[in-house]
Design a protein around this motif. Sequence first.
Motif, short mmCIF file in Angstrom:
data_model
loop_
_atom_site.label_atom_id
_atom_site.label_comp_id
_atom_site.label_asym_id
_atom_site.label_seq_id
_atom_site.Cartn_x
_atom_site.Cartn_y
_atom_site.Cartn_z
N LEU A 10 65.45 35.14 66.49
CA LEU A 10 66.67 36.05 67.50
C LEU A 10 67.52 35.52 67.42
CD1 LEU A 10 67.79 39.14 66.68
CD2 LEU A 10 67.07 39.47 68.98
N ALA A 11 68.74 35.16 66.50
CA ALA A 11 70.20 34.45 66.90
C ALA A 11 70.95 35.86 67.31
CB ALA A 11 69.85 32.71 66.21
N VAL A 12 71.66 35.19 68.13
CA VAL A 12 72.38 36.07 68.17
C VAL A 12 74.24 35.49 68.79
CG1 VAL A 12 73.98 38.07 69.57
CG2 VAL A 12 70.97 38.14 69.94
N ASP A 13 75.28 35.76 67.55
CA ASP A 13 76.34 34.78 68.47
C ASP A 13 77.72 36.13 67.49
OD1 ASP A 13 78.29 33.28 68.21
OD2 ASP A 13 77.49 31.69 68.51
N ASP A 14 78.59 35.96 68.24
CA ASP A 14 79.42 36.82 67.43
C ASP A 14 80.81 36.15 66.52
OD1 ASP A 14 80.62 35.00 69.66
OD2 ASP A 14 82.75 36.55 69.58
N ASN A 15 80.25 34.86 66.43
CA ASN A 15 81.00 33.88 65.12
C ASN A 15 80.21 33.41 64.21
OD1 ASN A 15 81.77 31.22 64.26
ND2 ASN A 15 83.51 32.01 65.43
N TYR A 16 80.51 33.72 62.46
CA TYR A 16 79.87 33.73 61.11
C TYR A 16 79.44 32.27 61.39
CZ TYR A 16 78.98 33.95 56.36
OH TYR A 16 79.15 33.52 55.55
N GLU A 18 79.14 30.03 63.68
CA GLU A 18 78.30 28.78 64.14
C GLU A 18 77.00 30.56 63.96
OE1 GLU A 18 78.04 27.10 66.89
OE2 GLU A 18 80.47 26.29 66.43
N ARG A 19 76.98 31.27 63.46
CA ARG A 19 75.97 31.88 63.21
C ARG A 19 75.11 31.22 61.99
NH1 ARG A 19 78.38 36.51 63.96
NH2 ARG A 19 78.21 36.88 61.26
N LYS A 20 75.64 30.70 61.14
CA LYS A 20 75.58 30.63 60.14
C LYS A 20 74.38 28.60 60.14
CE LYS A 20 75.59 33.25 56.38
NZ LYS A 20 74.38 33.44 55.75
N TYR A 21 75.73 28.21 61.11
CA TYR A 21 75.14 26.92 61.46
C TYR A 21 73.38 27.40 62.34
CZ TYR A 21 74.41 22.67 64.53
OH TYR A 21 73.98 21.50 64.27
N ILE A 22 73.17 28.11 63.12
CA ILE A 22 71.71 28.05 64.40
C ILE A 22 71.20 28.43 63.13
CG2 ILE A 22 71.24 29.46 65.95
CD1 ILE A 22 74.13 29.72 67.25
N GLU A 23 71.86 29.31 62.04
CA GLU A 23 70.64 30.33 61.28
C GLU A 23 69.85 29.05 60.50
OE1 GLU A 23 69.78 33.67 58.02
OE2 GLU A 23 71.78 32.59 58.21
N ARG A 24 70.44 27.59 59.60
CA ARG A 24 70.53 26.76 59.18
C ARG A 24 69.95 26.11 60.08
NH1 ARG A 24 74.96 24.07 57.66
NH2 ARG A 24 75.97 25.83 57.19
N SER A 29 62.96 24.21 61.61
CA SER A 29 62.45 24.18 62.82
C SER A 29 61.30 25.65 63.16
CB SER A 29 62.31 23.74 64.24
OG SER A 29 63.60 22.67 64.28
N PHE A 30 61.46 26.77 62.40
CA PHE A 30 60.53 27.85 62.92
C PHE A 30 60.30 28.69 61.25
CE2 PHE A 30 63.31 26.82 66.88
CZ PHE A 30 61.78 26.81 67.59
N SER A 31 59.38 29.21 61.41
CA SER A 31 59.14 30.25 59.96
C SER A 31 60.07 31.06 59.93
CB SER A 31 57.66 30.62 60.19
OG SER A 31 57.01 29.43 60.69
#
Length: 114
Positions: A10-16, A18-24, A29-31
């Motif tokens: 679960l990734a939490v970030d208020d910046n769109y 940054e969220r997309k970068y973290i998700e990608r 690395s993770f399923s």
Amino acid sequence: MAGEDKFHVLAVDDNYTERKYIERLLKTSFSQVTVVDSGIHALEFLGIMEDEQKDRNPPSTSSDIQEVHLIITDNCMPEMTGYDLLKKIKESPSVRHIPVAIMSSVNNRPTINK
């Protein structure tokens, strides 16, 4: 069910952006990766909303809540900081076992410690 054995972050970030970068980045690395835009939404996803939030949104049934293995959160967010989110998670018997990593792009120690 096939989704139950996947490692879930679960990734939490208020910046769109940054969220997309973290998700990608995490999806390489993770399923399974779920991203939310605030600490409040993270608590809702985990099924541990604040009392005043429960009045507005009834809690999910336990079958609706997906198992999370790791939480990565931004520290500097409006309404609830990553540190405040960490405290709420560690106060909840149902999710306190989940490891939480707090990150920040801020390079200003006094701001990070708030």
